[in-house]
Scaffold this motif. Structure first.
Motif, PDB file in Angstrom:
ATOM      1  N   VAL A   1       7.716   7.503   9.563  1.00  0.00           N
ATOM      2  CA  VAL A   1       8.458   6.301   9.927  1.00  0.00           C
ATOM      3  C   VAL A   1       8.399   6.054  11.258  1.00  0.00           C
ATOM      4  O   VAL A   1       8.842   7.138  11.938  1.00  0.00           O
ATOM      5  CB  VAL A   1       9.601   6.244   9.130  1.00  0.00           C
ATOM      6  CG1 VAL A   1      10.543   5.092   9.326  1.00  0.00           C
ATOM      7  CG2 VAL A   1       9.800   6.597   7.696  1.00  0.00           C
TER       8      VAL A   1
ATOM      9  N   LEU B   1       1.223   6.195   7.254  1.00  0.00           N
ATOM     10  CA  LEU B   1       2.372   5.373   8.099  1.00  0.00           C
ATOM     11  C   LEU B   1       3.172   4.542   7.124  1.00  0.00           C
ATOM     12  O   LEU B   1       2.292   3.454   6.325  1.00  0.00           O
ATOM     13  CB  LEU B   1       1.497   4.597   9.046  1.00  0.00           C
ATOM     14  CG  LEU B   1       2.402   4.261  10.519  1.00  0.00           C
ATOM     15  CD1 LEU B   1       3.367   3.245  10.141  1.00  0.00           C
ATOM     16  CD2 LEU B   1       2.631   5.498  11.070  1.00  0.00           C
ATOM     17  N   THR B   2       4.361   4.495   6.871  1.00  0.00           N
ATOM     18  CA  THR B   2       4.977   3.596   5.946  1.00  0.00           C
ATOM     19  C   THR B   2       5.415   2.219   6.524  1.00  0.00           C
ATOM     20  O   THR B   2       5.742   2.157   7.637  1.00  0.00           O
ATOM     21  CB  THR B   2       6.262   4.436   5.505  1.00  0.00           C
ATOM     22  OG1 THR B   2       7.335   4.558   6.505  1.00  0.00           O
ATOM     23  CG2 THR B   2       6.316   5.912   4.765  1.00  0.00           C
ATOM     24  N   LEU B   3       5.363   1.466   5.494  1.00  0.00           N
ATOM     25  CA  LEU B   3       5.596  -0.054   5.550  1.00  0.00           C
ATOM     26  C   LEU B   3       7.083  -0.259   5.718  1.00  0.00           C
ATOM     27  O   LEU B   3       7.552  -1.079   4.841  1.00  0.00           O
ATOM     28  CB  LEU B   3       4.784  -0.836   4.829  1.00  0.00           C
ATOM     29  CG  LEU B   3       3.578  -0.799   4.865  1.00  0.00           C
ATOM     30  CD1 LEU B   3       2.693  -1.780   3.907  1.00  0.00           C
ATOM     31  CD2 LEU B   3       2.786  -0.966   6.442  1.00  0.00           C
TER      32      LEU B   3
ATOM     33  N   ALA C   1       5.530  -1.385  11.673  1.00  0.00           N
ATOM     34  CA  ALA C   1       4.803  -0.633  10.836  1.00  0.00           C
ATOM     35  C   ALA C   1       3.157  -1.101  10.863  1.00  0.00           C
ATOM     36  O   ALA C   1       2.289  -0.351  11.151  1.00  0.00           O
ATOM     37  CB  ALA C   1       5.068  -0.319   9.521  1.00  0.00           C
TER      38      ALA C   1
END
Ligand code: 3PG
Length: 220
Positions: free
Chosen positions: A30, A54-56, A61
């Motif tokens: 994150v 890679l988190t939205l 992001a």
């Protein structure tokens, strides 16, 4: 910032199952500020972990995905917390090379398939795993792993859905990763412990490199 001049490009992915062979652990990351993305990706690679999810979950992001795609071509870059068809398409357009969703619906599954990218759809039950298998897709995420029954539960799925192979994520860390990695139906685990919030906020990339090095050696 430019990419490392002599860095090898990231390995090619022929299909979703290839995501299991990159590292014992897929780091779930994150970022609150876009400028954190590239140093994190470089620290993971330096520690021997050539993959990042890679988190939205933050407004930056997609920009972070664009930055890593441009600056760190040696890492296999994925988008995580993909929960809508639009997010799947936006992630692909930003440069993600794989997609991970915490759960899945028919339209999300269809959208992820349409991107042509490898992906790990989220499942937590036998019925959800069967629904994904019916589409011909065998690689999936098991989420939230610890809260859904942990390694004991996931291991018991191997007898009834032997074709499904999982990346369990959620509540996994150095103390319990080995119990998942030892299961016959686990390809790798996912977790956020390689990029602790305080290390990211402090720009302590060396700590991330060292956590990555420990995780890279974690194959059960
Ligand atoms: C995920 O998005 O996969 C999880 O939130 C990561 O879970 P963890 O923070 O417990 O590792």
């Amino acid at each position: 910032m430019s990419s490392t001049p002599d860095a090898a490009p990231a390995v090619a992915l022929a299909g979703s199952a290839d995501l299991f062979g990159l590292s014992p652990v897929i780091p779930v990351v994150v970022v609150e500020r876009v400028e954190q993305a590239v140093p994190i990706a470089r620290a993971l690679v330096a520690g021997g972990v050539p993959v990042i999810e890679l988190t939205l979950r933050t407004p930056v992001a997609l920009d972070a995905i664009r930055a890593i795609a441009a600056e760190v071509p040696e890492i296999v870059l994925g988008a995580g917390t993909v929960t809508t068809p639009g997010a799947a398409r936006a992630s692909a357009a930003a440069g993600a090379r794989f997609l991970v969703s915490p759960g899945c619906t028919p339209s999300l599954l269809a959208a992820m398939t349409e991107t042509g990218l490898p992906f790990l759809p989220g499942t937590a039950t036998v019925s959800e795993a069967l629904a994904v298998l019916e589409t011909g897709h065998t690689a999936m995420k098991f989420f939230p792993a610890e809260a859904s029954g942990g390694a004991a539960y996931l291991g018991s799925l191997s007898t009834v859905v032997p074709d499904a192979r999982f990346c369990p994520t959620g509540g996994i860390g150095p103390a319990n990763a080995g119990s998942y990695l030892a299961l016959p139906n686990v390809g790798c685990v996912g977790g956020s412990w390689l990029t602790p919030k305080d290390a990211v906020a402090a720009g302590d990339w060396d700590r991330i490199r060292s956590l990555a090095a420990e995780a890279a050696a974690a194959r059960g």
